[in-house]
Design an enzyme around this catalytic site. Sequence first.
Site, short mmCIF file in Angstrom:
data_model
loop_
_atom_site.label_atom_id
_atom_site.label_comp_id
_atom_site.label_asym_id
_atom_site.label_seq_id
_atom_site.Cartn_x
_atom_site.Cartn_y
_atom_site.Cartn_z
CB SER A 291 -0.95 0.01 1.10
OG SER A 291 -1.97 -0.80 0.96
CB SER B 68 -4.17 0.91 3.55
OG SER B 68 -2.79 1.43 3.50
CE LYS C 71 -4.56 1.87 -0.73
NZ LYS C 71 -4.04 0.64 -0.36
#
Length: 418
Positions: free
Chosen positions: A112, A168, A115
């Site tokens: 993640s 997340s 991101k």
Amino acid sequence: MGPTAFPAWAAPTQAQPHDASPDTDHCPHRVSPPPAVDESEVVAPGSTTPSPLPVHSPPVGGEALGGCGVVADSSAGRVPERLTSAAWLVADLDSGAVIAAKDPHGRYRPASTIKVLLALTALRSGIALDKPVTATADDWSAEGDSCGMGPGGKYTMRDMMIGLLMVSGNDCAHVIARDLGGVDATLTKMNELARSLQAYDTRASTPSGLDAAGMSTSPYDLAVIFRAAMQNSTFRDIIAMPNHPFPGYPKRPDVPGDVDHPGYLMQTSNHLLLEGDPGVLGGKTGYTDDAQKTFVGAVKQDGRTVLVVQMYGLSTADDNYWDQARSLVAYGAHAPREAKVGELASTSDERATTSDGERASTSDGARAGVATTEARTSQGVAYQDSTSGWSVRILVGLVGLLVALLLLLLALRLIRRR
């Protein structure tokens, strides 16, 4: 040694050696990440597995960063011990100086932490943060971590950005990708931005960071991407938030016995921030079975803003991953200012530093309205800089002066004729 399906150093219940970091001296991940431990990267029938990204030569950031073991400036002292990450990096966020690293350009899965790249792509695209969002079944059924959206909930794109970076939320990533034109268009934009930042080890195969064929990044690239994101005021504000009230949604008539789903106080997954460590500016966590633990973040300590990256590591029975992050921060904060083994690639749109060393950037209002310099740059459109603006002003002034002189000469001729 090359990683196995379940590396001994990753087991949290076993006693660990004094330093459990895997040996990467022989560059096992120069081209591709460690082998997958599940079937998350098996492509669909008829599809082709993406080829590994080319290895950039010379290495971005300096020749020393082309090594795969530990590279450090001796003036900074001994590097922290008991690190489980296969790869890590410590840098000065403001100057971009890399103080020390291990396998800095080794390819690993981001989980993640990718991101951060998605958020920066959206912000540079001029995403309207106050735009209302209507959740769809595809959003709330997204695999993995989620913010908890549901039908009938009243959300904004700002909620999506906060949920993306704070917990997340893969459901939030799905909404943002849809706003950017869909998953394929979003991945294209993310990868174009990575290349423009000279993050050549990076390829996003999913917007959320879920493992997929071809996904990769490196400690160096994550540091470059995070540093670029920290130049954006909106990103800096969101990444520093320890919590946020996330809206709920009404009971679903299609679910027998369902009740209203009240909003809740969402809390960050960054334990440095959550546990109140002083000087934490923010960070992004990640974990999948294939990526293991990943983290990128920044902490202001002893007058220095330290950026740290950890990849492919785990907590162990007596060695918490967050304590490892703290040791890397302390190492960077106490290093001499001149300590340097390389540097993070700078971006063409870096802003001038303010008096406290923080980057000035465009306001949220400007991003939500007309296209900003950042948005135009990411789309490859040329724009005038301040020098060009002054050139135009000087030219207009000269033309005006010439007209005045001509009028003066004409007036003198008329006077003489009289």
